[in-house]
Write a protein that holds these residues in place. Structure first.
Motif, PDB file in Angstrom:
ATOM      1  N   LEU A 186      83.817 -24.095 -29.957  1.00 26.27           N
ATOM      2  CA  LEU A 186      83.994 -25.437 -29.396  1.00 26.27           C
ATOM      3  C   LEU A 186      82.940 -25.720 -28.330  1.00 26.27           C
ATOM      4  O   LEU A 186      82.525 -24.809 -27.605  1.00 26.27           O
ATOM      5  CB  LEU A 186      85.397 -25.548 -28.778  1.00 26.27           C
ATOM      6  N   PRO A 187      82.535 -26.985 -28.191  1.00 21.91           N
ATOM      7  CA  PRO A 187      81.587 -27.327 -27.122  1.00 21.91           C
ATOM      8  C   PRO A 187      82.275 -27.269 -25.754  1.00 21.91           C
ATOM      9  O   PRO A 187      83.441 -27.641 -25.619  1.00 21.91           O
ATOM     10  CB  PRO A 187      81.137 -28.750 -27.464  1.00 21.91           C
ATOM     11  N   ILE A 188      81.535 -26.809 -24.753  1.00 18.80           N
ATOM     12  CA  ILE A 188      82.047 -26.702 -23.384  1.00 18.80           C
ATOM     13  C   ILE A 188      81.777 -28.015 -22.647  1.00 18.80           C
ATOM     14  O   ILE A 188      80.662 -28.542 -22.675  1.00 18.80           O
ATOM     15  CB  ILE A 188      81.364 -25.547 -22.624  1.00 18.80           C
ATOM     16  N   VAL A 189      82.795 -28.534 -21.986  1.00 16.74           N
ATOM     17  CA  VAL A 189      82.676 -29.732 -21.165  1.00 16.74           C
ATOM     18  C   VAL A 189      82.029 -29.341 -19.838  1.00 16.74           C
ATOM     19  O   VAL A 189      82.455 -28.378 -19.200  1.00 16.74           O
ATOM     20  CB  VAL A 189      84.069 -30.367 -20.923  1.00 16.74           C
ATOM     21  N   LEU A 190      81.010 -30.075 -19.427  1.00 12.13           N
ATOM     22  CA  LEU A 190      80.289 -29.744 -18.202  1.00 12.13           C
ATOM     23  C   LEU A 190      80.751 -30.562 -17.006  1.00 12.13           C
ATOM     24  O   LEU A 190      81.304 -31.658 -17.154  1.00 12.13           O
ATOM     25  CB  LEU A 190      78.783 -29.953 -18.403  1.00 12.13           C
ATOM     26  N   TYR A 191      80.477 -30.007 -15.828  1.00 16.78           N
ATOM     27  CA  TYR A 191      80.757 -30.675 -14.557  1.00 16.78           C
ATOM     28  C   TYR A 191      80.207 -32.106 -14.619  1.00 16.78           C
ATOM     29  O   TYR A 191      79.111 -32.332 -15.114  1.00 16.78           O
ATOM     30  CB  TYR A 191      80.102 -29.909 -13.407  1.00 16.78           C
ATOM     31  N   GLY A 192      80.995 -33.027 -14.104  1.00  6.98           N
ATOM     32  CA  GLY A 192      80.630 -34.442 -14.148  1.00  6.98           C
ATOM     33  C   GLY A 192      81.513 -35.207 -15.109  1.00  6.98           C
ATOM     34  O   GLY A 192      81.711 -36.407 -14.971  1.00  6.98           O
ATOM     35  N   SER A 193      82.082 -34.494 -16.090  1.00  4.44           N
ATOM     36  CA  SER A 193      83.002 -35.122 -17.031  1.00  4.44           C
ATOM     37  C   SER A 193      84.354 -35.335 -16.342  1.00  4.44           C
ATOM     38  O   SER A 193      84.872 -34.428 -15.685  1.00  4.44           O
ATOM     39  CB  SER A 193      83.192 -34.240 -18.260  1.00  4.44           C
ATOM     40  N   ARG A 249      88.725 -33.252 -14.216  1.00  2.00           N
ATOM     41  CA  ARG A 249      89.459 -33.630 -12.999  1.00  2.00           C
ATOM     42  C   ARG A 249      90.860 -34.139 -13.293  1.00  2.00           C
ATOM     43  O   ARG A 249      91.596 -34.514 -12.393  1.00  2.00           O
ATOM     44  CB  ARG A 249      88.667 -34.690 -12.224  1.00  2.00           C
ATOM     45  N   ASN A 250      91.253 -34.141 -14.558  1.00  2.00           N
ATOM     46  CA  ASN A 250      92.593 -34.596 -14.932  1.00  2.00           C
ATOM     47  C   ASN A 250      93.549 -33.430 -15.050  1.00  2.00           C
ATOM     48  O   ASN A 250      93.144 -32.319 -15.413  1.00  2.00           O
ATOM     49  CB  ASN A 250      92.551 -35.346 -16.272  1.00  2.00           C
ATOM     50  N   LYS A 251      94.802 -33.701 -14.771  1.00  2.07           N
ATOM     51  CA  LYS A 251      95.838 -32.687 -14.923  1.00  2.07           C
ATOM     52  C   LYS A 251      96.235 -32.619 -16.396  1.00  2.07           C
ATOM     53  O   LYS A 251      96.397 -33.639 -17.055  1.00  2.07           O
ATOM     54  CB  LYS A 251      97.037 -33.053 -14.054  1.00  2.07           C
ATOM     55  N   ALA A 252      96.360 -31.404 -16.907  1.00  2.71           N
ATOM     56  CA  ALA A 252      96.704 -31.195 -18.318  1.00  2.71           C
ATOM     57  C   ALA A 252      98.204 -31.385 -18.545  1.00  2.71           C
ATOM     58  O   ALA A 252      99.002 -31.353 -17.613  1.00  2.71           O
ATOM     59  CB  ALA A 252      96.268 -29.803 -18.753  1.00  2.71           C
ATOM     60  N   VAL A 310      87.309 -27.471 -23.028  1.00  2.00           N
ATOM     61  CA  VAL A 310      86.924 -27.772 -24.401  1.00  2.00           C
ATOM     62  C   VAL A 310      87.498 -29.137 -24.813  1.00  2.00           C
ATOM     63  O   VAL A 310      87.766 -29.389 -25.982  1.00  2.00           O
ATOM     64  CB  VAL A 310      87.339 -26.647 -25.381  1.00  2.00           C
ATOM     65  N   ALA A 311      87.681 -30.004 -23.810  1.00  2.00           N
ATOM     66  CA  ALA A 311      88.119 -31.398 -24.003  1.00  2.00           C
ATOM     67  C   ALA A 311      89.531 -31.517 -24.570  1.00  2.00           C
ATOM     68  O   ALA A 311      89.848 -32.481 -25.257  1.00  2.00           O
ATOM     69  CB  ALA A 311      87.113 -32.164 -24.861  1.00  2.00           C
ATOM     70  N   VAL A 312      90.386 -30.546 -24.270  1.00  2.00           N
ATOM     71  CA  VAL A 312      91.785 -30.597 -24.686  1.00  2.00           C
ATOM     72  C   VAL A 312      92.628 -30.596 -23.418  1.00  2.00           C
ATOM     73  O   VAL A 312      92.687 -29.588 -22.713  1.00  2.00           O
ATOM     74  CB  VAL A 312      92.152 -29.390 -25.581  1.00  2.00           C
ATOM     75  N   LEU A 313      93.266 -31.707 -23.136  1.00  2.00           N
ATOM     76  CA  LEU A 313      94.046 -31.840 -21.912  1.00  2.00           C
ATOM     77  C   LEU A 313      95.464 -31.295 -22.110  1.00  2.00           C
ATOM     78  O   LEU A 313      96.449 -32.003 -21.953  1.00  2.00           O
ATOM     79  CB  LEU A 313      94.073 -33.298 -21.456  1.00  2.00           C
ATOM     80  N   LYS A 314      95.537 -30.030 -22.481  1.00  2.00           N
ATOM     81  CA  LYS A 314      96.802 -29.342 -22.696  1.00  2.00           C
ATOM     82  C   LYS A 314      96.843 -28.092 -21.831  1.00  2.00           C
ATOM     83  O   LYS A 314      95.812 -27.484 -21.537  1.00  2.00           O
ATOM     84  CB  LYS A 314      96.966 -28.940 -24.164  1.00  2.00           C
ATOM     85  N   TYR A 342      94.134 -21.492 -14.315  1.00  2.00           N
ATOM     86  CA  TYR A 342      95.262 -22.350 -13.944  1.00  2.00           C
ATOM     87  C   TYR A 342      94.763 -23.567 -13.156  1.00  2.00           C
ATOM     88  O   TYR A 342      95.229 -24.684 -13.373  1.00  2.00           O
ATOM     89  CB  TYR A 342      96.273 -21.541 -13.125  1.00  2.00           C
ATOM     90  N   ASP A 343      93.810 -23.340 -12.257  1.00  3.16           N
ATOM     91  CA  ASP A 343      93.222 -24.452 -11.508  1.00  3.16           C
ATOM     92  C   ASP A 343      92.653 -25.507 -12.453  1.00  3.16           C
ATOM     93  O   ASP A 343      92.806 -26.711 -12.219  1.00  3.16           O
ATOM     94  CB  ASP A 343      92.107 -23.964 -10.574  1.00  3.16           C
ATOM     95  N   HIS A 344      91.989 -25.075 -13.520  1.00  3.91           N
ATOM     96  CA  HIS A 344      91.438 -26.033 -14.487  1.00  3.91           C
ATOM     97  C   HIS A 344      92.527 -26.948 -15.032  1.00  3.91           C
ATOM     98  O   HIS A 344      92.294 -28.143 -15.239  1.00  3.91           O
ATOM     99  CB  HIS A 344      90.767 -25.315 -15.662  1.00  3.91           C
ATOM    100  N   LEU A 345      93.706 -26.410 -15.260  1.00  2.00           N
ATOM    101  CA  LEU A 345      94.812 -27.215 -15.793  1.00  2.00           C
ATOM    102  C   LEU A 345      95.318 -28.231 -14.778  1.00  2.00           C
ATOM    103  O   LEU A 345      95.963 -29.211 -15.143  1.00  2.00           O
ATOM    104  CB  LEU A 345      95.957 -26.310 -16.246  1.00  2.00           C
TER     105      LEU A 345
END
Length: 171
Positions: free
Chosen positions: A3-10, A14-17, A50-54, A139-142
């Motif tokens: 899967l493509p990696i989402v980079l800083y700036g997207s 910054r959204n909660k999963a 990977v652009a999945v907000l889960k 966990y922080d990413h989520l």
């Protein structure tokens, strides 16, 4: 599939999963995330990267917790941190979504966690050392938090131009 990696700036970073339901097809997602993680040669990868907000992440501690002969990859669904130790340690962290930047981040050395496993069964564990750190980072990413958010304002100012370059490249 890698899967493509989402980079800083997207904005997705910054959204909660959202929680995963038992009916979600998380097995294929976790397999793809694991392939992506192994391809990047890292320790952890979270859904938003990977652009999945889960609420899902995978951790590979094969090279950390054993002799490297037996894979040690785990999937964590809907994880929670129940308790943190008072003892905190600094460790140099990096992130696939913020390539080329590595900074010392302080985090609790031991945590108690709850999550659902690959069978969607609830598990509770106490994690320590590098495994606890990786869990906290993912966990922080989520939660929409990046490791750079845990830096001092001085350190943030020092890496500001690098962050702007990464953000420009992600557009």
């Amino acid at each position: 599939m890698i899967l493509p990696i989402v980079l800083y700036g997207s904005k997705i970073l910054r959204n909660k999963a959202y929680d995963i339901d038992a009916g979600d097809n998380f097995t294929e997602l976790a397999a793809n995330m694991t392939l992506t993680l192994k391809n990047q040669q890292g320790y952890g990868l979270a859904g938003p990267q990977v652009a999945v907000l889960k609420n899902i992440f995978v951790i590979d501690t094969t090279s950390v917790n054993n002799d490297g002969t037996a894979p040690d990859v785990k999937m964590y669904l809907n994880p929670e941190i129940l308790d943190y130790s008072a003892k905190e340690l600094y460790y140099n962290e990096g992130c696939f979504s913020i390539p080329g930047i590595f900074e010392d981040v302080i985090r609790p050395d031991k945590i108690e966690v709850r999550y659902r496993d690959e069978n969607f069964d609830i598990r509770e564990e106490t994690l320590d050392g590098l495994t606890a750190r990786i869990f906290q980072h993912e966990y922080d990413h989520l939660q929409g938090i990046l490791f750079i958010d845990r830096l001092s304002s001085l350190r943030k100012r020092m890496i500001k131009s690098k962050l702007k370059q990464i953000a420009r490249s992600s557009m």
